[in-house]
Design a protein around this motif. Structure first.
Motif, mmCIF file in Angstrom:
data_model
loop_
_atom_site.group_PDB
_atom_site.id
_atom_site.type_symbol
_atom_site.label_atom_id
_atom_site.label_comp_id
_atom_site.label_asym_id
_atom_site.label_seq_id
_atom_site.Cartn_x
_atom_site.Cartn_y
_atom_site.Cartn_z
ATOM 1 N N HIS A 53 0.838 -1.202 0.000
ATOM 2 C CA HIS A 53 0.000 0.000 0.000
ATOM 3 C C HIS A 53 0.873 1.252 0.000
ATOM 4 O O HIS A 53 0.581 2.234 -0.715
ATOM 5 C CB HIS A 53 -0.915 -0.015 1.227
ATOM 6 C CG HIS A 53 -1.832 1.159 1.306
ATOM 7 N ND1 HIS A 53 -2.865 1.370 0.431
ATOM 8 C CD2 HIS A 53 -1.858 2.218 2.171
ATOM 9 C CE1 HIS A 53 -3.500 2.485 0.736
ATOM 10 N NE2 HIS A 53 -2.911 3.031 1.796
ATOM 11 N N THR A 54 1.956 1.207 0.774
ATOM 12 C CA THR A 54 2.879 2.349 0.816
ATOM 13 C C THR A 54 3.489 2.609 -0.554
ATOM 14 O O THR A 54 3.541 3.753 -1.022
ATOM 15 C CB THR A 54 3.989 2.074 1.846
ATOM 16 O OG1 THR A 54 3.397 1.869 3.135
ATOM 17 C CG2 THR A 54 4.972 3.232 1.919
ATOM 18 N N ARG A 55 3.968 1.542 -1.217
ATOM 19 C CA ARG A 55 4.563 1.715 -2.531
ATOM 20 C C ARG A 55 3.541 2.222 -3.542
ATOM 21 O O ARG A 55 3.856 3.052 -4.399
ATOM 22 C CB ARG A 55 5.134 0.368 -3.016
ATOM 23 C CG ARG A 55 6.321 -0.112 -2.214
ATOM 24 C CD ARG A 55 7.489 0.851 -2.315
ATOM 25 N NE ARG A 55 7.898 1.080 -3.692
ATOM 26 C CZ ARG A 55 8.593 2.111 -4.112
ATOM 27 N NH1 ARG A 55 8.953 3.060 -3.259
ATOM 28 N NH2 ARG A 55 8.928 2.245 -5.390
ATOM 29 N N ALA A 56 2.302 1.731 -3.453
ATOM 30 C CA ALA A 56 1.263 2.181 -4.381
ATOM 31 C C ALA A 56 0.971 3.670 -4.197
ATOM 32 O O ALA A 56 0.776 4.406 -5.173
ATOM 33 C CB ALA A 56 -0.006 1.347 -4.180
ATOM 34 N N LEU A 57 0.938 4.140 -2.940
ATOM 35 C CA LEU A 57 0.697 5.564 -2.687
ATOM 36 C C LEU A 57 1.825 6.430 -3.233
ATOM 37 O O LEU A 57 1.584 7.504 -3.794
ATOM 38 C CB LEU A 57 0.534 5.810 -1.181
ATOM 39 C CG LEU A 57 -0.751 5.278 -0.531
ATOM 40 C CD1 LEU A 57 -0.735 5.547 0.964
ATOM 41 C CD2 LEU A 57 -1.982 5.901 -1.171
ATOM 42 N N ILE A 58 3.068 5.949 -3.071
ATOM 43 C CA ILE A 58 4.205 6.736 -3.561
ATOM 44 C C ILE A 58 4.217 6.780 -5.080
ATOM 45 O O ILE A 58 4.410 7.842 -5.700
ATOM 46 C CB ILE A 58 5.516 6.156 -3.006
ATOM 47 C CG1 ILE A 58 5.571 6.316 -1.477
ATOM 48 C CG2 ILE A 58 6.727 6.814 -3.654
ATOM 49 C CD1 ILE A 58 6.730 5.600 -0.827
ATOM 50 N N ILE A 59 4.024 5.639 -5.719
ATOM 51 C CA ILE A 59 4.074 5.573 -7.183
ATOM 52 C C ILE A 59 2.946 6.388 -7.807
ATOM 53 O O ILE A 59 3.129 7.074 -8.822
ATOM 54 C CB ILE A 59 4.015 4.109 -7.641
ATOM 55 C CG1 ILE A 59 5.291 3.374 -7.200
ATOM 56 C CG2 ILE A 59 3.858 4.020 -9.158
ATOM 57 C CD1 ILE A 59 5.249 1.877 -7.423
ATOM 58 N N ASN A 60 1.763 6.342 -7.190
ATOM 59 C CA ASN A 60 0.591 7.023 -7.756
ATOM 60 C C ASN A 60 0.253 8.316 -7.008
ATOM 61 O O ASN A 60 -0.905 8.749 -7.002
ATOM 62 C CB ASN A 60 -0.625 6.083 -7.719
ATOM 63 C CG ASN A 60 -0.396 4.817 -8.518
ATOM 64 O OD1 ASN A 60 -0.499 4.816 -9.744
ATOM 65 N ND2 ASN A 60 -0.094 3.716 -7.825
ATOM 66 N N SER A 61 1.251 8.899 -6.364
ATOM 67 C CA SER A 61 0.981 10.095 -5.559
ATOM 68 C C SER A 61 0.467 11.277 -6.387
ATOM 69 O O SER A 61 -0.229 12.158 -5.869
ATOM 70 C CB SER A 61 2.257 10.506 -4.810
ATOM 71 O OG SER A 61 3.312 10.766 -5.737
ATOM 72 N N ALA A 62 0.780 11.312 -7.687
ATOM 73 C CA ALA A 62 0.362 12.447 -8.524
ATOM 74 C C ALA A 62 -0.898 12.166 -9.322
ATOM 75 O O ALA A 62 -1.414 13.066 -9.999
ATOM 76 C CB ALA A 62 1.499 12.812 -9.485
ATOM 77 N N THR A 63 -1.429 10.932 -9.241
ATOM 78 C CA THR A 63 -2.563 10.564 -10.107
ATOM 79 C C THR A 63 -3.814 11.377 -9.777
ATOM 80 O O THR A 63 -4.379 12.079 -10.642
ATOM 81 C CB THR A 63 -2.859 9.057 -9.975
ATOM 82 O OG1 THR A 63 -1.678 8.322 -10.311
ATOM 83 C CG2 THR A 63 -3.992 8.651 -10.913
ATOM 84 N N ILE A 64 -4.269 11.297 -8.533
ATOM 85 C CA ILE A 64 -5.500 12.015 -8.162
ATOM 86 C C ILE A 64 -5.292 13.526 -8.129
ATOM 87 O O ILE A 64 -6.176 14.288 -8.582
ATOM 88 C CB ILE A 64 -6.036 11.470 -6.818
ATOM 89 C CG1 ILE A 64 -6.441 9.996 -6.991
ATOM 90 C CG2 ILE A 64 -7.229 12.290 -6.336
ATOM 91 C CD1 ILE A 64 -6.972 9.341 -5.745
ATOM 92 N N PRO A 65 -4.144 14.033 -7.625
ATOM 93 C CA PRO A 65 -3.924 15.491 -7.735
ATOM 94 C C PRO A 65 -3.989 16.002 -9.173
ATOM 95 O O PRO A 65 -4.506 17.100 -9.419
ATOM 96 C CB PRO A 65 -2.530 15.672 -7.128
ATOM 97 C CG PRO A 65 -2.427 14.592 -6.113
ATOM 98 C CD PRO A 65 -3.121 13.429 -6.736
ATOM 99 N N LEU A 66 -3.470 15.254 -10.140
ATOM 100 C CA LEU A 66 -3.578 15.657 -11.549
ATOM 101 C C LEU A 66 -5.034 15.688 -11.993
ATOM 102 O O LEU A 66 -5.467 16.586 -12.734
ATOM 103 C CB LEU A 66 -2.773 14.703 -12.433
ATOM 104 C CG LEU A 66 -1.249 14.883 -12.419
ATOM 105 C CD1 LEU A 66 -0.584 13.810 -13.256
ATOM 106 C CD2 LEU A 66 -0.871 16.271 -12.940
#
Length: 507
Positions: A53-66
């Motif tokens: 879950h931690t790795r998924a949040l880091i990798i996709n940290s810009a998805t929802i903000p974009l």
């Protein structure tokens, strides 16, 4: 008739065709299997799931903000006021906090006792992001129309639900923490217009979407947990295989050391025992034959003969043990040369005739005509025949018969057969008599007990010549020992005349 290929015989007296398992290895593998069965539950992988879950949040940290930034741009062009920009900054800040938490955990690591604490921290972070989407439900757009904008808001929330369900599947409760509040606020705001079918439909879609995406997140979580379980099983099995391989290497090393020790012992025994035996045999023979003068006491003369006979028996035993050891070690060298099996068989019959006549046993040669020369080691072939004939003479009763056959096999090879009219061997004892030092019940009762090495040496010598050895026997009818040699060892164009024709083929 009972039969058994010599290759199936074990090197021990008992029949151990089903090899025993290594007890230590069995215990290790059973323990591994039990541990793997206990790992069926998902809760055993909470730590791994939290890291995923931690790795998924880091990798996709810009998805929802974009996605939020795109919504702001579209909203500005659609006529929104600055409230949508304030909402975007607030929501992106909340997601930034969640991303910072993930990076902190990745940097500091996770202890087992902190798993529950970090699960709560992550759920709290997702709940904070829900405040941003709850704020989104309060936004209004006068230029979009009363019916269109609620639909847009519901579609956006459902889209973000789908993205979150995929990103946060390793922590399946995250989607409830992130969207239960926005769905609730949307429902409460739509309550005043619940008579509007569009509003009612959107509420139903949001509630159903939240349930559906939670189910999707749950299934993805279970799939990930199963993958982790399989990976753990694979790792455990690899570890156990490495353990088994190490145990096997250790066992092989010990076996090689034992074999080397055996070879050294046999080499020492060959020198240390043969030297005094030669003296014993020489002096006992001199005494028994009264070379240096008559022995007045006849009992002493008999003792000297007994000493000589026992010494010869012991020397034969030593020679047989050494021969079998060299064969097993692959150090038994043969000197192939063209020879006629019938000539060697005739010589062996001549050598055994005296012993056979003493027991009133008839040695009957049965040689086929037109035999060709065979490429083989003469000493080994003679040893094969003498061992087989000595066994036959030993166990054949007086007035019995021993048939010595030499002929062609159906495949173009040649065979040697020694068949007696003795008591036979029970079928279940054939593997025993073919094993080293193995003796059947009839041999044990017989007064002329042997060493139990004759047949193992015979079958080993036959195999060295690329042949096959079979033992056929039936109680109270006799035993037949059959040694066959392949066609590849027969030399063409070397026909020799035979004096005693016999046209029966080997079975």
């Amino acid at each position: 008739m009972a039969s058994l290929d010599a290759t199936s015989a074990d090197k021990n007296v008992v029949d151990r065709r089903k090899l025993p398992r290594n007890k230590d290895l069995t215990v290790v593998m059973r323990g591994a299997r039990d541990r793997l069965m206990e790992r069926a539950g998902i809760h055993h992988f909470d730590r791994e799931l939290l890291f995923m879950h931690t790795r998924a949040l880091i990798i996709n940290s810009a998805t929802i903000p974009l996605l939020i930034a795109m919504i702001v741009v579209i909203g500005v062009f659609a006529g929104f006021d600055r409230t949508i920009v304030l909402w975007a900054g607030f929501a992106i800040g909340l997601y930034a906090i969640l991303g910072l938490l993930a990076r902190h955990l990745e940097k500091t690591g996770l202890a087992n006792e902190e798993i529950r604490k970090w699960q709560i921290i992550y759920l709290s972070g997702h709940f904070m992001t829900s405040l941003g989407w709850a704020y989104f439900t309060f936004l209004d757009c006068t230029a979009c129309g009363t019916n269109l904008f609620p639909v847009i808001k519901a579609v956006v929330i459902i889209l973000v639900m789908a993205i979150t369900a995929i990103i946060s599947s390793a922590l399946r409760a995250a989607i409830l923490a992130a969207f239960a509040l926005p769905v609730l606020t949307y429902t409460l705001l739509a309550w005043t217009h619940f008579d509007n079918p569009v509003q009612a439909t959107m509420v139903i879609m949001l509630v159903a979407g939240l349930a559906f995406f939670y189910l999707v997140a749950t299934r993805l979580n279970q799939s990930v947990a199963i993958t982790l379980a399989l990976q753990a099983e694979k790792d455990a099995l690899i570890a156990e295989l490495e353990t088994a391989n190490a145990m096997s290497d250790e066992g092989r090393r010990r076996a090689e050391e034992a074999n080397l020790a055996k070879s050294r012992f046999l080499a020492s025994m060959s020198h240390e025992l043969r030297t005094p035996l030669n003296a014993i045999l020489g002096f006992s023979e001199v005494m028994a034959k009264e070379v240096l003068g008559p022995i007045q006491n006849g009992t002493y003369r008999e003792y000297a003969s007994d000493i000589h006979a026992s010494g010869e028996h012991l020397l034969n035993l030593i020679n047989e043990i050494l021969d079998l050891s060299r064969i097993e070690a692959g150090r038994y060298s043969i000197n192939d040369e063209p020879l006629l099996l019938t000539d060697i068989a005739s010589e062996c019959i001549h050598m055994m005739n005296l012993k056979a006549r003493n027991k009133d046993i008839a040695l009957i040669p049965q040689f086929e005509t037109g035999m060709l020369r065979l490429t083989a080691d003469e000493r080994s072939i003679r040893q094969i025949l003498l061992n087989l004939m000595a066994n036959a003479v030993k166990f054949t009763p007086p007035n019995g018969k021993i048939y010595v056959k030499v002929g062609w096999t159906a495949g173009g090879g040649q065979y040697i057969s020694v068949r007696d009219t003795g008591p036979g061997i029970p079928p279940e004892e054939i593997p025993i008599v073919l094993s080293a030092f193995g003796q059947g019940s009839i041999a044990i009762k017989n007064a002329e007990q042997g060493t139990g090495l004759g047949l193992p040496i015979v079958q080993a010598l036959v195999h060295i010549h690329d042949g096959e050895f079979h033992l056929f026997s039936k109680l109270r009818e006799g035993t037949e020992a059959l040694a066959t040699f392949p066609r590849s060892r027969v030399l063409q164009g070397t026909q020799a005349k035979q004096s005693k024709p016999f046209h029966k083929k080997a079975a």
